[in-house]
Scaffold this active site. Structure first.
Site, PDB file in Angstrom:
ATOM      1  N   CYS A   1       0.837  -1.206   0.000  1.00  0.00           N
ATOM      2  CA  CYS A   1       0.000   0.000   0.000  1.00  0.00           C
ATOM      3  C   CYS A   1       0.878   1.265   0.000  1.00  0.00           C
ATOM      4  CB  CYS A   1      -0.983  -0.025   1.170  1.00  0.00           C
ATOM      5  SG  CYS A   1      -2.369   1.129   0.955  1.00  0.00           S
TER       6      CYS A   1
ATOM      7  N   HIS B   1      -3.708  -5.162   0.452  1.00  0.00           N
ATOM      8  CA  HIS B   1      -3.156  -5.644   1.727  1.00  0.00           C
ATOM      9  C   HIS B   1      -3.186  -7.171   1.775  1.00  0.00           C
ATOM     10  CE1 HIS B   1      -2.720  -1.844   3.995  1.00  0.00           C
ATOM     11  NE2 HIS B   1      -3.670  -1.425   3.176  1.00  0.00           N
TER      12      HIS B   1
ATOM     13  N   GLU C   1      -1.910  -9.050   3.876  1.00  0.00           N
ATOM     14  CA  GLU C   1      -1.891  -9.548   5.262  1.00  0.00           C
ATOM     15  C   GLU C   1      -3.269  -9.735   5.866  1.00  0.00           C
ATOM     16  OE1 GLU C   1      -1.603  -5.002   5.706  1.00  0.00           O
ATOM     17  OE2 GLU C   1      -1.044  -6.556   4.265  1.00  0.00           O
TER      18      GLU C   1
ATOM     19  N   SER D   1      -0.288 -12.365  36.815  1.00  0.00           N
ATOM     20  CA  SER D   1      -1.615 -11.753  36.732  1.00  0.00           C
ATOM     21  C   SER D   1      -2.723 -12.785  36.656  1.00  0.00           C
ATOM     22  CB  SER D   1      -1.683 -10.862  35.484  1.00  0.00           C
ATOM     23  OG  SER D   1      -1.640 -11.665  34.313  1.00  0.00           O
ATOM     24  N   GLY D   2      -2.367 -14.038  36.421  1.00  0.00           N
ATOM     25  CA  GLY D   2      -3.361 -15.067  36.190  1.00  0.00           C
ATOM     26  C   GLY D   2      -3.613 -15.302  34.717  1.00  0.00           C
ATOM     27  N   GLY D   3      -3.114 -14.399  33.862  1.00  0.00           N
ATOM     28  CA  GLY D   3      -3.306 -14.530  32.424  1.00  0.00           C
ATOM     29  C   GLY D   3      -2.262 -15.421  31.780  1.00  0.00           C
ATOM     30  N   VAL D   4      -2.469 -15.704  30.500  1.00  0.00           N
ATOM     31  CA  VAL D   4      -1.603 -16.638  29.808  1.00  0.00           C
ATOM     32  C   VAL D   4      -0.187 -16.092  29.645  1.00  0.00           C
ATOM     33  CG1 VAL D   4      -2.344 -15.831  27.525  1.00  0.00           C
ATOM     34  CG2 VAL D   4      -1.386 -18.117  27.763  1.00  0.00           C
ATOM     35  N   ASP D   5      -0.038 -14.780  29.409  1.00  0.00           N
ATOM     36  CA  ASP D   5       1.289 -14.224  29.129  1.00  0.00           C
ATOM     37  C   ASP D   5       2.234 -14.371  30.318  1.00  0.00           C
ATOM     38  OD1 ASP D   5       0.173 -13.490  26.711  1.00  0.00           O
ATOM     39  OD2 ASP D   5      -0.198 -11.432  27.328  1.00  0.00           O
ATOM     40  N   SER D   6       1.813 -13.872  31.482  1.00  0.00           N
ATOM     41  CA  SER D   6       2.693 -13.956  32.651  1.00  0.00           C
ATOM     42  C   SER D   6       2.871 -15.406  33.097  1.00  0.00           C
ATOM     43  CB  SER D   6       2.143 -13.104  33.799  1.00  0.00           C
ATOM     44  OG  SER D   6       0.895 -13.579  34.255  1.00  0.00           O
ATOM     45  N   SER D   7       1.849 -16.242  32.914  1.00  0.00           N
ATOM     46  CA  SER D   7       1.952 -17.648  33.315  1.00  0.00           C
ATOM     47  C   SER D   7       2.980 -18.388  32.468  1.00  0.00           C
ATOM     48  CB  SER D   7       0.585 -18.332  33.200  1.00  0.00           C
ATOM     49  OG  SER D   7      -0.373 -17.709  34.023  1.00  0.00           O
TER      50      SER D   7
END
Length: 506
Positions: free
Chosen positions: A78, A166, A168, A220-226
């Site tokens: 683009c 685009h 993508e 935090s309980g989330g997937v990233d920090s876990s």
């Protein structure tokens, strides 16, 4: 390690380019348009992204094309294509009308390597207000649509291409093939980037980086920090201490449930109930960004106090992922929202920062979690905002409002699980609205709260559509919330897509 560099000119879909290239098992990095790593020997190709600017705008972003041309294979998308064309003598002009939406390729030069296995009739997605009306001398058209004669072009006898659509985005049905042609065939990617290879190389790097040093990480309980915690634990074991702060605005029973999951993973975790402090500091605050700032500040204070009880800690681990870094460091200077993982803690605590997932997108984080053997319930958890229910309560925060929202939200989320809908949804939650409505319960008139249910489908959170949940399911959930949650007499369902709305309400 081989890599593709994506020069970001400010497009909203730049992250999508990165995700699609990663799907080709090829590592890539998104960098600002003026930060090209010219001395990196691992770069095998360069993509120039779209942009909100016109190439003839005085504020338009520009890069030194002559330092790229002939050194790397180039693909302009683009704005990137228009920039290449104009830089070398072509003409870019405002289109008679904005070219936006689906289009079909009417002519294709499938002998060109970028257009291999692309045929007339292939659908692409246009999104531009300008168009290339003439090419530089010697350049050639390799694809057209009925409305856009120069839909794609190349510079003959060198590896430089441009497309005005685009590839993508999801609606460009031949887009992945075009990106594959560029990344694999033209740039020569060996497609060796995978979750397993990432774990192997990252654990090795973490061992070298950290040695015998101790690390503290906020969960935090989330997937990233876990996933970050499990990856660090695999590298350094008991030298990692995790701190899970309960700010009082988690989902129902979440603190206890997640603590059990972490203990089952063998993590060294300290749980801290700091809800009284957070509620006190949030009293009377209604502005969304101010809520985020207060929660971020309080988290730093609580985390810092707990971390100082540990001895000889030298590193702070965080679950920062790639989109966090990109959104927080927007080249246009616009921050969509504050990310709780970026900034603040390292400076206050005088610790070095360790972010083992900062190169990954969300789906890649989940793939790494599975490869590490983590339980599916942790890996497939929907994204949940760092400030928790504070940004799902419109208006001021109170323990009573949180309790009401927790109950309503629990019914909604459990219902999604019971109906086998949870894993089909990217993100779901309940919002407590700052209004009361008239209702009738029994023979009495009521004047109570309203809640909105929000569920979206997405592949990357950059765009999202509202989930078309079954009417019977919505009826059942609404009935349960109104009958079981004291203080709620009305349930609505949010049918807004992103854009123009966002996934969260705040």
């Amino acid at each position: 390690m081989q890599k593709i560099i994506i020069l970001d000119f400010g497009s909203q879909t730049t992250q999508l380019i990165g995700r699609r290239i990663r799907e080709l098992n090829t590592y890539c990095e998104i960098v600002p348009y003026n930060k090209m790593p010219y001395d990196d020997p691992d770069v095998i190709g360069v993509v120039l992204s779209g942009s909100p600017f016109s190439v003839y705008d005085s504020k338009a972003f520009r890069t030194e094309l002559n330092r790229l041309r002939g050194v790397y294979p180039l693909l302009g998308i683009c704005y990137g294509a228009q920039f290449i064309a104009r830089e070398y003598g072509g003409t870019v002009e405002p289109a008679d009308s904005r070219e936006y939406g689906r289009a079909l390729l009417s002519e294709v030069n499938d002998a060109d390597p970028l257009m291999k296995d692309i045929h007339p009739g292939s659908q692409v997605w246009m999104s531009h207000g300008d168009t290339i009306t003439s090419l530089p001398e010697g350049f050639m058209i390799i694809a057209s649509t009925d409305q856009v004669p120069i839909a794609a072009f190349r510079a003959p006898d060198e590896k430089m291409w441009g497309v005005q659509f685009h590839p993508e985005v999801y609606h460009s049905e031949c887009g992945m093939q075009i990106l594959r042609n560029f990344v694999v065939d033209i740039c020569g990617s060996t497609q060796s980037w995978s979750a397993a290879s990432f774990i192997e190389s990252t654990v090795r790097q973490l061992k070298e980086q950290l040695g015998d040093d101790k690390v503290v990480l906020g969960l935090s309980g989330g997937v990233d920090s876990s996933v970050a915690a499990v990856l660090l634990n695999k590298a350094i074991g008991r030298n990692l201490t995790c701190i899970f702060v309960d700010h009082g605005m988690l989902r129902k029973n979440e603190f206890a449930d997640v603590m059990r999951d972490y203990e089952g993973l063998g993590l060294n975790v300290i749980g801290v109930d700091a809800s009284k402090k957070f509620f006190a500091d949030l009293a009377g605050v209604t502005e969304p960004e101010k809520k985020r700032k207060i929660i971020g500040r309080d988290f730093i204070e609580v985390f810092d106090e707990e971390a100082h009880k540990l001895s000889d800690v030298k590193w702070l681990g965080q679950g920062t992922i790639y989109p966090d870094c990109i959104e927080s460091l927007s080249i246009t200077g616009t921050t969509i929202k504050s990310h709780h993982n970026v900034g603040g803690l390292p400076e206050k605590m005088n610790l070095k920062l360790c972010e083992p997932l900062r190169l990954l997108f969300k789906d890649e984080v989940r793939a790494v979690g599975r490869e590490l053997g983590m339980p599916e319930r942790l890996i497939t958890r929907h994204p949940f905002p760092g400030p928790g229910l504070a940004v799902r309560i419109l208006g001021d925060i109170s323990p009573e409002k949180v309790a009401v929202l927790q109950e309503a939200d629990h019914i909604f989320i459990q219902g999604l699980r019971d109906w086998n809908l949870y894993d089909k949804i990217w993100q779901a939650g309940t919002i407590l609205l700052p209004v009361q409505s008239v209702g009738v319960m029994g023979d009495e008139r009521t004047y109570e709260r309203a809640v909105a249910l929000r569920a979206v489908t997405s592949t990357d959170a950059m765009t999202a559509d509202w989930a078309h949940l079954p009417y019977d399911f919505l009826a059942e959930v609404s009935n349960k919330i109104i009958n079981k949650v004291r203080g709620v007499n009305r349930v609505t369902y949010d049918i807004s897509s992103k854009p123009p709305a966002t996934i969260e309400w705040e």
